[in-house]
Design a protein around this motif. Structure first.
Motif, PDB file in Angstrom:
ATOM      1  N   VAL A  68       0.822  -1.207   0.000  1.00  0.00           N
ATOM      2  CA  VAL A  68       0.000   0.000   0.000  1.00  0.00           C
ATOM      3  C   VAL A  68       0.858   1.260   0.000  1.00  0.00           C
ATOM      4  O   VAL A  68       0.598   2.208  -0.752  1.00  0.00           O
ATOM      5  CB  VAL A  68      -0.950   0.003   1.225  1.00  0.00           C
ATOM      6  CG1 VAL A  68      -1.648   1.350   1.379  1.00  0.00           C
ATOM      7  CG2 VAL A  68      -1.972  -1.121   1.099  1.00  0.00           C
ATOM      8  N   TRP A  69       1.911   1.284   0.840  1.00  0.00           N
ATOM      9  CA  TRP A  69       2.642   2.548   0.999  1.00  0.00           C
ATOM     10  C   TRP A  69       3.900   2.663   0.147  1.00  0.00           C
ATOM     11  O   TRP A  69       4.275   3.764  -0.257  1.00  0.00           O
ATOM     12  CB  TRP A  69       2.991   2.783   2.476  1.00  0.00           C
ATOM     13  CG  TRP A  69       4.168   1.999   2.991  1.00  0.00           C
ATOM     14  CD1 TRP A  69       4.153   0.770   3.579  1.00  0.00           C
ATOM     15  CD2 TRP A  69       5.546   2.398   2.971  1.00  0.00           C
ATOM     16  NE1 TRP A  69       5.423   0.367   3.910  1.00  0.00           N
ATOM     17  CE2 TRP A  69       6.293   1.350   3.554  1.00  0.00           C
ATOM     18  CE3 TRP A  69       6.220   3.528   2.514  1.00  0.00           C
ATOM     19  CZ2 TRP A  69       7.670   1.405   3.706  1.00  0.00           C
ATOM     20  CZ3 TRP A  69       7.611   3.591   2.663  1.00  0.00           C
ATOM     21  CH2 TRP A  69       8.320   2.541   3.247  1.00  0.00           C
ATOM     22  N   ALA A  71       4.906   1.883  -2.985  1.00  0.00           N
ATOM     23  CA  ALA A  71       4.814   2.438  -4.343  1.00  0.00           C
ATOM     24  C   ALA A  71       4.510   3.927  -4.314  1.00  0.00           C
ATOM     25  O   ALA A  71       5.021   4.697  -5.142  1.00  0.00           O
ATOM     26  CB  ALA A  71       3.757   1.686  -5.143  1.00  0.00           C
ATOM     27  N   GLU A  72       3.675   4.355  -3.361  1.00  0.00           N
ATOM     28  CA  GLU A  72       3.311   5.773  -3.272  1.00  0.00           C
ATOM     29  C   GLU A  72       4.487   6.641  -2.827  1.00  0.00           C
ATOM     30  O   GLU A  72       4.483   7.851  -3.072  1.00  0.00           O
ATOM     31  CB  GLU A  72       2.141   5.951  -2.299  1.00  0.00           C
ATOM     32  CG  GLU A  72       0.814   5.431  -2.839  1.00  0.00           C
ATOM     33  CD  GLU A  72      -0.362   5.981  -2.058  1.00  0.00           C
ATOM     34  OE1 GLU A  72      -0.272   7.140  -1.573  1.00  0.00           O
ATOM     35  OE2 GLU A  72      -1.365   5.252  -1.920  1.00  0.00           O
ATOM     36  N   CYS A  73       5.465   6.049  -2.179  1.00  0.00           N
ATOM     37  CA  CYS A  73       6.597   6.815  -1.639  1.00  0.00           C
ATOM     38  C   CYS A  73       7.896   6.498  -2.359  1.00  0.00           C
ATOM     39  O   CYS A  73       8.986   6.820  -1.856  1.00  0.00           O
ATOM     40  CB  CYS A  73       6.736   6.536  -0.142  1.00  0.00           C
ATOM     41  SG  CYS A  73       5.247   6.945   0.802  1.00  0.00           S
ATOM     42  N   ASN A  74       7.799   5.862  -3.537  1.00  0.00           N
ATOM     43  CA  ASN A  74       8.981   5.519  -4.357  1.00  0.00           C
ATOM     44  C   ASN A  74      10.006   4.721  -3.546  1.00  0.00           C
ATOM     45  O   ASN A  74      11.213   4.907  -3.695  1.00  0.00           O
ATOM     46  CB  ASN A  74       9.633   6.784  -4.923  1.00  0.00           C
ATOM     47  CG  ASN A  74       8.700   7.566  -5.809  1.00  0.00           C
ATOM     48  OD1 ASN A  74       7.873   6.985  -6.521  1.00  0.00           O
ATOM     49  ND2 ASN A  74       8.788   8.884  -5.782  1.00  0.00           N
ATOM     50  N   LYS A 164       6.980  12.437   0.305  1.00  0.00           N
ATOM     51  CA  LYS A 164       5.844  11.608  -0.083  1.00  0.00           C
ATOM     52  C   LYS A 164       5.345  10.757   1.078  1.00  0.00           C
ATOM     53  O   LYS A 164       4.137  10.516   1.221  1.00  0.00           O
ATOM     54  CB  LYS A 164       6.220  10.729  -1.286  1.00  0.00           C
ATOM     55  CG  LYS A 164       6.352  11.512  -2.595  1.00  0.00           C
ATOM     56  CD  LYS A 164       6.619  10.578  -3.761  1.00  0.00           C
ATOM     57  CE  LYS A 164       6.689  11.359  -5.071  1.00  0.00           C
ATOM     58  NZ  LYS A 164       5.384  11.967  -5.415  1.00  0.00           N
ATOM     59  N   GLU A 167       3.141  12.907   3.154  1.00  0.00           N
ATOM     60  CA  GLU A 167       1.828  13.056   2.530  1.00  0.00           C
ATOM     61  C   GLU A 167       0.970  11.805   2.734  1.00  0.00           C
ATOM     62  O   GLU A 167      -0.224  11.886   3.028  1.00  0.00           O
ATOM     63  CB  GLU A 167       1.984  13.331   1.029  1.00  0.00           C
ATOM     64  CG  GLU A 167       2.333  14.763   0.690  1.00  0.00           C
ATOM     65  CD  GLU A 167       1.197  15.723   1.034  1.00  0.00           C
ATOM     66  OE1 GLU A 167       0.053  15.498   0.566  1.00  0.00           O
ATOM     67  OE2 GLU A 167       1.439  16.682   1.780  1.00  0.00           O
ATOM     68  N   PHE A 168       1.591  10.651   2.577  1.00  0.00           N
ATOM     69  CA  PHE A 168       0.860   9.400   2.767  1.00  0.00           C
ATOM     70  C   PHE A 168       0.326   9.302   4.199  1.00  0.00           C
ATOM     71  O   PHE A 168      -0.843   8.961   4.422  1.00  0.00           O
ATOM     72  CB  PHE A 168       1.768   8.204   2.464  1.00  0.00           C
ATOM     73  CG  PHE A 168       1.136   6.872   2.732  1.00  0.00           C
ATOM     74  CD1 PHE A 168       0.368   6.237   1.769  1.00  0.00           C
ATOM     75  CD2 PHE A 168       1.297   6.248   3.976  1.00  0.00           C
ATOM     76  CE1 PHE A 168      -0.235   5.009   2.028  1.00  0.00           C
ATOM     77  CE2 PHE A 168       0.695   5.026   4.242  1.00  0.00           C
ATOM     78  CZ  PHE A 168      -0.069   4.403   3.259  1.00  0.00           C
ATOM     79  N   HIS A 171      -2.695  11.735   4.915  1.00  0.00           N
ATOM     80  CA  HIS A 171      -4.016  11.276   4.458  1.00  0.00           C
ATOM     81  C   HIS A 171      -4.555  10.167   5.356  1.00  0.00           C
ATOM     82  O   HIS A 171      -5.752  10.128   5.657  1.00  0.00           O
ATOM     83  CB  HIS A 171      -3.929  10.804   3.004  1.00  0.00           C
ATOM     84  CG  HIS A 171      -3.628  11.915   2.029  1.00  0.00           C
ATOM     85  ND1 HIS A 171      -4.389  13.056   1.956  1.00  0.00           N
ATOM     86  CD2 HIS A 171      -2.645  12.050   1.101  1.00  0.00           C
ATOM     87  CE1 HIS A 171      -3.902  13.865   1.014  1.00  0.00           C
ATOM     88  NE2 HIS A 171      -2.839  13.276   0.496  1.00  0.00           N
ATOM     89  N   ARG A 172      -3.668   9.302   5.817  1.00  0.00           N
ATOM     90  CA  ARG A 172      -4.128   8.224   6.690  1.00  0.00           C
ATOM     91  C   ARG A 172      -4.593   8.763   8.041  1.00  0.00           C
ATOM     92  O   ARG A 172      -5.611   8.329   8.585  1.00  0.00           O
ATOM     93  CB  ARG A 172      -3.020   7.191   6.896  1.00  0.00           C
ATOM     94  CG  ARG A 172      -3.510   5.986   7.687  1.00  0.00           C
ATOM     95  CD  ARG A 172      -2.390   5.067   8.116  1.00  0.00           C
ATOM     96  NE  ARG A 172      -2.945   3.896   8.776  1.00  0.00           N
ATOM     97  CZ  ARG A 172      -3.331   3.854  10.047  1.00  0.00           C
ATOM     98  NH1 ARG A 172      -3.252   4.953  10.791  1.00  0.00           N
ATOM     99  NH2 ARG A 172      -3.824   2.745  10.577  1.00  0.00           N
TER     100      ARG A 172
END
Length: 497
Positions: A68-69, A71-74, A164, A167-168, A171-172
């Motif tokens: 979940v996390w 890929a969103e944070c490279n 990133k 940011e992730f 939102h959580r």
């Protein structure tokens, strides 16, 4: 106190949003309201960052899968740190400090024994990455994701884009009930007893709270500026106070380790992300100007003629005299910072939050355990500082005053002096670490990685018995190589191909 109990976090970024998530998770059964206040106009220090294995526990505790996390944070996986060029005078061109896993139960003692045997003059294997399983994963560029049929737990960290990740986590946290207030805080007022009463914003809001968490970065608006908690610098034995950052393109096959390469007046990190490579030169402004540091970094990266803008950062290395004062907890840069070598910044934030929540809840959400918490966190910072200082004290470079001054610096703590004394006197380092109760910071195997990696051994004795090498006698290379057959390439886990 108000009802519900109101906790106000000042500042976002990784530290602030990590705190918001852990607070919301641990206090979900309490009558607590959590607000995070951050200015949309104040940026964060967002660079490619590496972690220790404690971050894996953070995501596990919050039930956030890697799928979940990451890929969103490279993000990529990290199993070790490789140090290059720190001790050329003792022979090793580089060495690695792999993270220690359950599988290493079979090899830690042989590693410690071999290091002591080598200090007695015998020519035996002492390379850390030969004795620790993550060293084999790093060498073969394998991801540390453990297959179902593999019965040992593998410890690892991550490389990620810190902006990133912030940011992730934001939102959580909002999804889990944290109130997000976007405004710039200008000042804070206190009650007569010294506790913080409320924050005053640029647009005239007054944000009252029962407890405050200062994540406002180096400006430390609450802990240091409002409550007057003093900052104690580590400048006397950690010289670095600046960094220059330059990204480069993504690596085709990103390694599962961070690289720390010694340069003329400090060191350069290399952090592989999926979309780019983070590079930064950490140095001392007492020895090198910002322009010269940027030029040296560009030369090191082969970017002298490249039109890529660099970012310059200042660092204030040290810690506050209190991490928890009145009704305010400092986290991240506002509580202290130890330079990025060994990736301890986020580790200390996470430990600080977890330890605080234990103390706060056990004390009935009062200041009952404040004294013991401050003592524990101060000790954490001191002992992490010692481990970082040892990297500089033990260097054998002779190409600049910077490295010579680090090597000749005798401003060392008593615990560090005792550790080095035991090592050079050929004593039992594990026993000394146990005597000083240091294992919760950097344990015996980590110290053996550093001291053996630097080659801090006497000359080899002229007459060798040809026996006594536990690396060979225990066939550790064959054992670990066969274990590694269970693991897949790093790129396959990142791309799914």
């Amino acid at each position: 106190m108000s009802s519900p109990f109101h906790i106000v976090i000042l500042g976002g970024g990784t530290a602030g949003w990590m705190a918001a998530n852990l607070f919301a998770h641990r206090l979900q059964d309490e009558a607590v309201q959590i607000s995070l206040v951050e200015s949309p106009d104040i940026g964060i220090v967002g660079v490619g960052e590496g972690s220790t294995p404690t971050l894996k526990r953070f995501f596990s505790d919050l039930n956030i899968p890697e799928s979940v996390w990451m890929a969103e944070c490279n993000a990529t996986y990290k199993v070790s740190i490789r140090f290059s060029g720190w001790s050329p005078g003792m022979g090793p061109d580089d060495y690695s400090h792999p993270f220690i896993s359950q599988l290493d139960t079979f090899s830690e003692r042989p590693f410690h024994v071999n290091c002591r045997t080598r200090r007695l003059g015998l020519d035996v294997e002492t390379s850390p990455d030969k004795f620790l399983f993550n060293g084999y994963l790093a060498d073969k560029q394998l991801a540390p994701v453990t297959p179902e049929n593999f019965p040992f737990r593998i410890e690892y960290g991550y490389h990620f884009d810190s902006a990133k990740l912030g940011e992730f986590l934001k939102h959580r946290a909002i999804k889990h009930g944290v109130n997000h207030v976007q405004t710039q805080v200008e000042s804070a007022t206190t009650h007569q007893n010294g506790d913080i009463a409320e924050l005053t914003t640029k647009d005239g809001q007054h944000l009252a709270g029962d407890f405050f968490v200062d994540c406002s970065g180096f400006r430390a608006l609450l802990l240091q500026n409002t409550l007057g908690v003093k900052f104690r610098a580590f400048k006397e034995n950690l010289f670095n106070d600046a960094a220059v950052v330059l990204p480069t393109g993504a690596m085709k096959n990103p390694p599962v380790e961070t690289r720390a390469t010694a340069l003329s007046t400090g060191w350069c990190w290399q952090i592989p992300l999926t979309n780019r490579t983070g590079n930064g030169y950490v140095y001392s402004q007492d020895y090198l100007s910002a322009d010269s540091a940027e030029e040296e970094l560009r030369r090191h990266l082969g970017l002298l003629d490249a039109d890529i803008p660099a970012r310059h950062l200042s660092m204030r290395v040290g810690q506050t005299e209190q991490h928890w004062s009145h009704n305010c907890l400092g986290l991240g840069l506002s509580q202290g910072f130890i330079e990025p070598l060994e990736a301890t910044a986020l580790h200390l934030v996470q430990i600080g939050i977890e330890t605080f929540l234990d103390a706060f809840l056990e004390g009935g959400m009062t200041n009952k355990n404040q004294l013991s918490y401050n003592k524990a966190m101060s000790e954490r910072f001191e002992r992490v500082r010692d481990y970082i200082v040892a990297h500089y004290k033990l260097n054998t470079r002779d190409d600049s005053d910077y490295w010579r001054d680090n090597r000749n610096n005798m401003t060392l703590s008593e615990p560090l002096l005792q550790l080095l004394d035991v090592w050079y006197r050929k004593g039992d380092l594990t026993q000394e670490i146990q005597r000083q109760n240091l294992a919760s910071h950097f344990g015996s195997t980590s110290w053996h990685c550093l001291l053996a990696g630097y080659g801090t051994f006497p000359p080899v004795a002229p007459n060798q018995p040809g026996t006594g090498d536990l690396f060979e006698e225990n066939a550790l290379e064959e054992f670990f190589t066969r274990c590694a057959l269970n693991f897949a390439p790093h790129t396959r886990h990142l791309t799914g191909k």
